[in-house]
Design an enzyme around this catalytic site. Structure first.
Site, PDB file in Angstrom:
ATOM      1  CD  GLU A 114      -2.649  -1.239   2.539  1.00 54.66           C
ATOM      2  OE1 GLU A 114      -3.479  -2.142   2.578  1.00 54.66           O
ATOM      3  OE2 GLU A 114      -2.606  -0.330   3.377  1.00 54.66           O
ATOM      4  CB  CYS A 127       2.942   7.244   3.576  1.00 45.87           C
ATOM      5  SG  CYS A 127       3.306   5.968   4.784  1.00 45.87           S
ATOM      6  CB  CYS A 134       6.757  -5.553   8.741  1.00 48.62           C
ATOM      7  SG  CYS A 134       8.185  -5.008   9.731  1.00 48.62           S
ATOM      8  CB  CYS A 138       5.697  -3.520  16.378  1.00 53.76           C
ATOM      9  SG  CYS A 138       7.428  -3.206  15.928  1.00 53.76           S
ATOM     10  CB  CYS A 141       2.439  -2.348  13.791  1.00 54.26           C
ATOM     11  SG  CYS A 141       2.707  -2.179  12.021  1.00 54.26           S
ATOM     12  N   GLY A 194       6.366  -2.346   6.186  1.00 52.32           N
ATOM     13  CA  GLY A 194       7.734  -2.852   6.166  1.00 52.32           C
ATOM     14  C   GLY A 194       8.744  -2.032   6.924  1.00 52.32           C
ATOM     15  CD  GLU A 195      13.008  -1.139   9.978  1.00 51.60           C
ATOM     16  OE1 GLU A 195      12.057  -0.634  10.611  1.00 51.60           O
ATOM     17  OE2 GLU A 195      14.051  -0.510   9.713  1.00 51.60           O
ATOM     18  CB  CYS A 370       1.039   5.509  11.588  1.00 49.28           C
ATOM     19  SG  CYS A 370       1.786   6.977  10.969  1.00 49.28           S
TER      20      CYS A 370
HETATM   21  N1  SAH Z   1       8.951  -0.159  10.130  1.00 47.18           N
HETATM   22  C1  SAH Z   1       9.218   1.215  10.216  1.00 47.18           C
HETATM   23  C2  SAH Z   1       8.412   2.057   9.259  1.00 47.18           C
HETATM   24  C3  SAH Z   1       6.973   1.664   9.049  1.00 47.18           C
HETATM   25  S1  SAH Z   1       5.919   1.869  10.435  1.00 47.18           S
HETATM   26  C4  SAH Z   1       9.062   1.692  11.651  1.00 47.18           C
HETATM   27  O1  SAH Z   1       8.546   0.954  12.474  1.00 47.18           O
HETATM   28  O2  SAH Z   1       9.482   2.802  11.931  1.00 47.18           O
HETATM   29  C5  SAH Z   1       5.689   3.635  10.415  1.00 47.18           C
HETATM   30  C6  SAH Z   1       5.359   4.240  11.761  1.00 47.18           C
HETATM   31  O3  SAH Z   1       4.033   3.873  12.178  1.00 47.18           O
HETATM   32  C7  SAH Z   1       6.285   3.785  12.869  1.00 47.18           C
HETATM   33  O4  SAH Z   1       6.661   4.884  13.659  1.00 47.18           O
HETATM   34  C8  SAH Z   1       5.400   2.843  13.644  1.00 47.18           C
HETATM   35  O5  SAH Z   1       5.849   2.656  14.947  1.00 47.18           O
HETATM   36  C9  SAH Z   1       4.063   3.529  13.541  1.00 47.18           C
HETATM   37  N2  SAH Z   1       2.930   2.686  13.876  1.00 47.18           N
HETATM   38  C10 SAH Z   1       2.793   1.367  13.663  1.00 47.18           C
HETATM   39  N3  SAH Z   1       1.581   0.950  14.076  1.00 47.18           N
HETATM   40  C11 SAH Z   1       0.942   2.032  14.584  1.00 47.18           C
HETATM   41  C12 SAH Z   1      -0.346   2.250  15.146  1.00 47.18           C
HETATM   42  N4  SAH Z   1      -1.221   1.249  15.255  1.00 47.18           N
HETATM   43  N5  SAH Z   1      -0.683   3.493  15.534  1.00 47.18           N
HETATM   44  C13 SAH Z   1       0.203   4.516  15.379  1.00 47.18           C
HETATM   45  N6  SAH Z   1       1.429   4.378  14.844  1.00 47.18           N
HETATM   46  C14 SAH Z   1       1.801   3.150  14.454  1.00 47.18           C
HETATM   47 FE1  SF4 Z   2       7.080  -2.627  13.681  1.00 50.43          FE
HETATM   48 FE2  SF4 Z   2       7.313  -0.820  11.666  1.00 50.43          FE
HETATM   49 FE3  SF4 Z   2       7.243  -3.445  11.132  1.00 50.43          FE
HETATM   50 FE4  SF4 Z   2       5.045  -2.251  11.996  1.00 50.43          FE
HETATM   51  S1  SF4 Z   2       6.086  -1.850  10.074  1.00 50.43           S
HETATM   52  S2  SF4 Z   2       5.867  -4.239  12.698  1.00 50.43           S
HETATM   53  S3  SF4 Z   2       5.889  -0.732  13.409  1.00 50.43           S
HETATM   54  S4  SF4 Z   2       8.807  -2.368  12.299  1.00 50.43           S
END
Ligand code: SAH
Ligand code: SF4
Length: 385
Positions: A114, A127, A134, A138, A141, A194-195, A370
């Protein structure tokens, strides 16, 4: 909200981890593109012309008729060799009066990713995803809840940006643009699925394609690009040495290892102190202020004591805290902090001299905010969360 679908048929079944998307000019350096032209028996400069059509005019294979500086007889071979269709829009959803558009893309091997384009009065940000899914896990997420399918190729990343640039440049909504007339894409954030630092080589090449001027790339300002990471320390240090002044965002979410181990499982490998040491090194080398991302989760990480602990870690550093009220996801019952809790948290940071803002969460109603990017709803449920 409006929805459109343009699903293509005949998709290959997804073979996780093994399939590679076809070669695309955005995967290639200038010399590599020229070598492809030469291998087709064409002068090398034909590759530059094709690249200019792609990076400057955002033309696709379907637009080959518009590439009038290329002899019609050579267009099909060039386009076939270097402009395959990598992403097909499966769904496009608009909200915020048409100023936010989320596109779900299907890759040639059937993975779904996406991207989200957000238009503001003074800028337009896309974005983008760096991986299908990923693997960082986390729990708050949606992408993490679904696991990793595969890394995206450089061109699959760049294609999301070129599509956004094309959308912004369109004169009318009938031509695919957003309401408000033509504009210019100014910012790219790697905050989709993704990371990015777990797909380092493709990310780095994509950054070069975004920054390099035509015919080698889109010519975006490096300062408009933000790479968001969960905190992969060796890769942060490596990125610092690349000489690209892109903004680094670090997803911290907790000031202490005990809680961060739970919210960001990779913390057990690279704990808070190591992540922040790498972030400050990044700020020192690049001169760029680091963004600290902190999702505010009600009753989990939003206590005044944690605000104070966060402030103590960040005071005096070249950093800015982005507080993101948690966006709800299907696999977790955690909620965003209440507005009062958000206010108290941000005020305590500011009182200690730490710059902090609460981020507006565009696209929440279309699951484009996010952490809501999942493409396919996760089937797993997390009891007790
Ligand atoms: N993987 C990378 C980039 C993608 S996630 C990272 O984790 O930074 C992009 C951002 O969205 C990150 O800051 C992540 O912590 C945040 N994020 C993930 N799930 C979320 C949620 N449910 N609510 C708010 N922010 C979230
Ligand atoms: Fe964690 Fe970023 Fe991967 Fe979501 S996209 S699982 S916040 S590392």
């Amino acid at each position: 909200m409006t929805a459109t679908t343009a699903e293509s048929g005949n998709l290959l079944p997804l073979v996780s981890g093994r399939s590679r998307p076809p070669r695309h000019l955005a995967d290639l350096s200038r010399d590599e593109r020229r070598a492809v032209a030469t291998s087709l028996g064409l002068p090398a400069f034909r590759a530059d012309q094709l690249a200019r059509h792609y990076f400057t005019h955002h033309l696709r294979a379907d637009d080959a008729d518009l590439m009038t500086d290329l002899p019609a007889s050579i267009r099909p071979a060039l386009v076939e060799a270097m402009l395959p269709r990598l992403l097909t829009p499966a769904t496009a959803l608009d909200c915020d009066g048409g100023q936010t558009r989320k596109t779900v893309w299907r890759t040639v091997d059937g993975a779904k990713i996406e991207s989200v384009l957000m238009r503001y009065p003074q800028r337009a940000t896309v974005c983008v995803s760096s991986q299908a899914g990923c693997g960082m896990g986390c729990p708050f997420c949606a992408t993490g809840q679904g696991g990793l399918t595969r890394n995206l190729s450089t061109a699959e990343i760049v294609e999301q940006v070129v599509d956004a640039a094309r959308t912004m440049a369109a004169r009318t909504t009938a031509e695919g643009g957003l309401p408000g007339g033509p504009g210019r894409l100014s910012n790219v954030v790697f905050m989709g699925m993704g990371e990015p630092l777990a797909n380092y080589a493709a990310l780095l090449a994509a950054l070069h394609r975004l920054i390099d001027p035509a015919p080698d790339g889109l010519g975006l300002s490096a300062r408009g690009l933000t790479v968001s990471t969960v905190g992969l320390v060796p890769a942060i240090r490596r990125l610092a040495g690349e000489g690209l002044p892109v903004t680094l965002a670090v997803s911290l979410h907790a000031p202490d290892d005990e809680l961060r181990d739970e919210l960001v499982p990779i913390n057990t490998r690279w704990p808070v102190a190591e992540v922040l040491a790498a972030a400050w090194e990044y700020a020192r080398v690049t001169g760029r202020r680091v963004s600290i991302e902190y999702a505010l989760i009600d009753g989990v990480n939003d206590s005044p004591e944690r605000a104070d602990a966060l402030a103590a870690l960040l005071a005096g550093q070249l950093a800015h805290v982005n507080l993101i009220p948690l966006n709800p996801t299907g696999g977790s019952s955690w909620q965003a902090s209440a507005p009062r809790g958000q206010r108290v948290f941000v005020e305590r940071l500011r009182a200690r001299g730490v710059a902090a803002t609460v981020r507006d969460t565009r696209g929440r109603e279309i699951a484009a905010a996010c952490g809501q990017l999942a493409a396919e709803p996760p089937v797993r449920s997390r009891a007790g969360r």
